[in-house]
Write an enzyme that holds these catalytic residues in place. Structure first.
Site, PDB file in Angstrom:
ATOM      1  N   ARG A  62      11.744 -14.011  -8.608  1.00  0.00           N
ATOM      2  CA  ARG A  62      10.483 -12.785  -8.690  1.00  0.00           C
ATOM      3  C   ARG A  62       9.281 -13.560  -9.219  1.00  0.00           C
ATOM      4  NH1 ARG A  62      10.347 -10.909 -13.221  1.00  0.00           N
ATOM      5  NH2 ARG A  62      12.648 -10.258 -13.516  1.00  0.00           N
ATOM      6  N   TYR A 114      -7.174   4.238   4.643  1.00  0.00           N
ATOM      7  CA  TYR A 114      -5.577   4.504   5.095  1.00  0.00           C
ATOM      8  C   TYR A 114      -5.123   5.694   4.313  1.00  0.00           C
ATOM      9  CZ  TYR A 114      -0.855   3.135   5.573  1.00  0.00           C
ATOM     10  OH  TYR A 114       0.514   2.995   5.908  1.00  0.00           O
ATOM     11  N   ASP A 186     -10.535  -3.900   1.190  1.00  0.00           N
ATOM     12  CA  ASP A 186      -9.208  -3.724   2.182  1.00  0.00           C
ATOM     13  C   ASP A 186      -9.614  -4.517   3.528  1.00  0.00           C
ATOM     14  OD1 ASP A 186      -7.167  -3.308   3.918  1.00  0.00           O
ATOM     15  OD2 ASP A 186      -6.488  -1.569   2.965  1.00  0.00           O
ATOM     16  N   LYS A 211       0.163  -5.903   9.397  1.00  0.00           N
ATOM     17  CA  LYS A 211      -0.612  -5.481  10.668  1.00  0.00           C
ATOM     18  C   LYS A 211      -1.029  -7.082  11.203  1.00  0.00           C
ATOM     19  CE  LYS A 211       0.112  -1.503   8.889  1.00  0.00           C
ATOM     20  NZ  LYS A 211      -0.933  -0.926   8.089  1.00  0.00           N
TER      21      LYS A 211
HETATM   22  C1  LIG Z   1      -1.077  -0.313   6.705  1.00  0.00           C
HETATM   23  C2  LIG Z   1      -2.209  -0.142   5.969  1.00  0.00           C
HETATM   24  C3  LIG Z   1      -1.941  -0.287   4.640  1.00  0.00           C
HETATM   25  C4  LIG Z   1      -0.734  -0.121   3.802  1.00  0.00           C
HETATM   26  O1  LIG Z   1       0.002  -1.215   4.013  1.00  0.00           O
HETATM   27  P1  LIG Z   1       1.853  -1.273   4.080  1.00  0.00           P
HETATM   28  O2  LIG Z   1       2.051  -2.830   4.320  1.00  0.00           O
HETATM   29  O3  LIG Z   1       2.170  -0.351   5.229  1.00  0.00           O
HETATM   30  O4  LIG Z   1       2.355  -0.919   2.686  1.00  0.00           O
HETATM   31  C5  LIG Z   1      -3.068  -0.436   3.783  1.00  0.00           C
HETATM   32  N1  LIG Z   1      -4.483  -0.438   4.079  1.00  0.00           N
HETATM   33  C6  LIG Z   1      -4.665  -0.430   5.490  1.00  0.00           C
HETATM   34  C7  LIG Z   1      -6.255  -0.504   6.051  1.00  0.00           C
HETATM   35  C8  LIG Z   1      -3.451  -0.364   6.548  1.00  0.00           C
HETATM   36  O5  LIG Z   1      -3.770  -0.346   7.836  1.00  0.00           O
END
Ligand SMILES: *Cc1c(COP(=O)(O)O)cnc(C)c1O
Length: 393
Positions: A62, A114, A186, A211
């Site tokens: 962890r 998101y 982000d 992604k």
């Molecule tokens: C998918 C996404 C998230 C969240 O990520 P997860 O891996 O699904 O928890 C946050 N920000 C953006 C822009 C996203 O497309």
């Protein structure tokens, strides 16, 4: 120079190499015991100690795992950050970063985000006494004028999900820093190949590595990177104290995906550009939202802070909600699914899928909106598939 995972000192020459070279080599030297060229999946929870408290730098998985270290070092390098931490999901990364706030602190969230981020900030983080508000960050002057003195973090995406609005990272960083707060960007939609927010003044970068970075729709993960040492120490403390860490197999898959990020993003972008051209000419389409278009309100900012406009496209159809929903079921190659950034093309209806949690809020999206994540299949096939589906609505 810095310590490698066997206590070895690794060269920092990585920082002068090109992006694709660093994506393949940074933090990913051959494993020192066997020479394994690829960082192994260290599928272990614990590590033998020669004597109590005397360890190799790894005590418990962890707290730290060499497969995770490779991913963290590689991604931090690509974001131009000194510190990087991997998490079990993008939302786990966001949650851990937001735990650095205390009761009474305020978060400003860009008014297109998101759906899960909106839910986390508006429904979960608020339980700890943190307040929030949405702001139209296309106007940094208004952010300055309406500044709430309790604000500790301005949180934004650019380009945004799903409206592909582009925010000016440098201008928003300037306002945020003037008031002594920190800017979180982000960077999931652009990936570090197309945009490195820290270079433009962001204090911390967040990714859903699920992604583009993982890139193959086979693993969920998250990441946070910063050059702010004090914040980094707190995030590292929280990463261990909260424990939302990715397993070694997930780190391996994500690092494997990262190695081809550059070539994939080039193809995602080329395919997206061909599709945008078709959409602009199709009579069923009313609006095309793509930051690479000269007509996009953020085109000039995008040119300044992005290498290319990427593989995400949103568009609206004249015939409204039912037509938009029906379109998403009529494509052959674009799969109807949530998520984005993988090699395969996806289509979705944000209003009833990814952004249902934002209904009735300032982050609500139009109901005739369709979002595409353009994959790396043969571009002509994708254009023909979508064109035929549009002809039917
Ligand atoms: C998918 C996404 C998230 C969240 O990520 P997860 O891996 O699904 O928890 C946050 N920000 C953006 C822009 C996203 O497309």
């Amino acid at each position: 120079m810095r310590e490698g995972f066997a206590g070895r000192v690794l060269p920092m020459s990585e920082h002068t190499d090109g992006f694709e070279t660093r994506a393949i080599h940074a933090g990913q030297d051959p494993e020192p015991i066997t020479g394994s060229v690829i960082t192994p999946i260290f599928q272990t929870s614990t590590y033998a100690q020669p004597s109590p408290g005397d360890h190799t730098g790894y005590e418990y998985s962890r707290t730290g795992n060499p497969t995770r270290t490779a991913l963290q070092d590689a991604l931090a390098n690509l974001e131009g950050a000194r510190f990087g931490y991997a998490f079990a999901s993008g939302l786990a990364a966001e949650d851990t970063v937001l735990r650095s706030l205390v009761s009474g602190d305020h978060v400003v969230l860009g008014n297109d985000a998101y759906g899960g981020t909106f839910r986390l900030i508006s429904q979960v983080v608020t339980r700890a006494g943190v307040t929030w508000s949405a702001a139209d960050l296309t106007n940094p002057g208004a952010l300055d004028r309406d500044w709430n003195p309790a604000t500790k973090i301005v949180w934004m995406e650019t380009p945004t999900n799903p409206l592909l609005t582009v925010f000016d990272i440098a201008a928003i960083a300037e306002v945020t820093h003037k008031h002594g707060a920190k800017l979180v960007v982000d960077n999931t939609f652009a990936s570090p190949y197309l945009q490195q927010p820290i270079e433009h003044g962001a204090d911390l970068v967040i990714h859903s590595t699920t992604k583009y970075i993982g890139g193959h729709s086979d693993v969920v993960g998250g990441f946070a990177a910063t050059n702010d040492e004090e914040w980094a120490n707190d995030i590292q403390y929280l990463q261990n104290a909260v424990g939302a860490v990715p397993g070694p197999m997930d780190c391996f898959l994500t690092t494997r995906g990262l190695k081809t990020l550059g070539v994939r993003m080039d193809r995602h972008t080329a395919n997206a550009e061909a599709i945008v051209e078709m959409l602009l000419a199709h009579p069923a389409v009313s609006h095309v939202l793509y930051p690479g278009l000269d007509s996009h309100p953020g085109a000039e900012i995008a040119r300044r802070q992005m290498k290319a406009a990427g593989g995400m496209i949103s568009f609206r159809v004249h015939a409204g909600l039912e037509a938009a929903k029906s379109l998403t079921t009529r494509t052959r190659l674009f799969t109807l699914a949530e998520s984005l950034g993988g090699i395969e093309s996806l289509i979705e209806h944000p209003g009833v899928m990814t952004h249902a949690s934002a209904a009735g809020s300032p982050l609500e999206v139009p109901d005739d909106l369709v979002r595409l994540s353009v994959g790396i299949e043969t571009g002509d096939d994708l254009v023909a598939d979508l064109n035929e589906a549009l002809d039917q609505i």
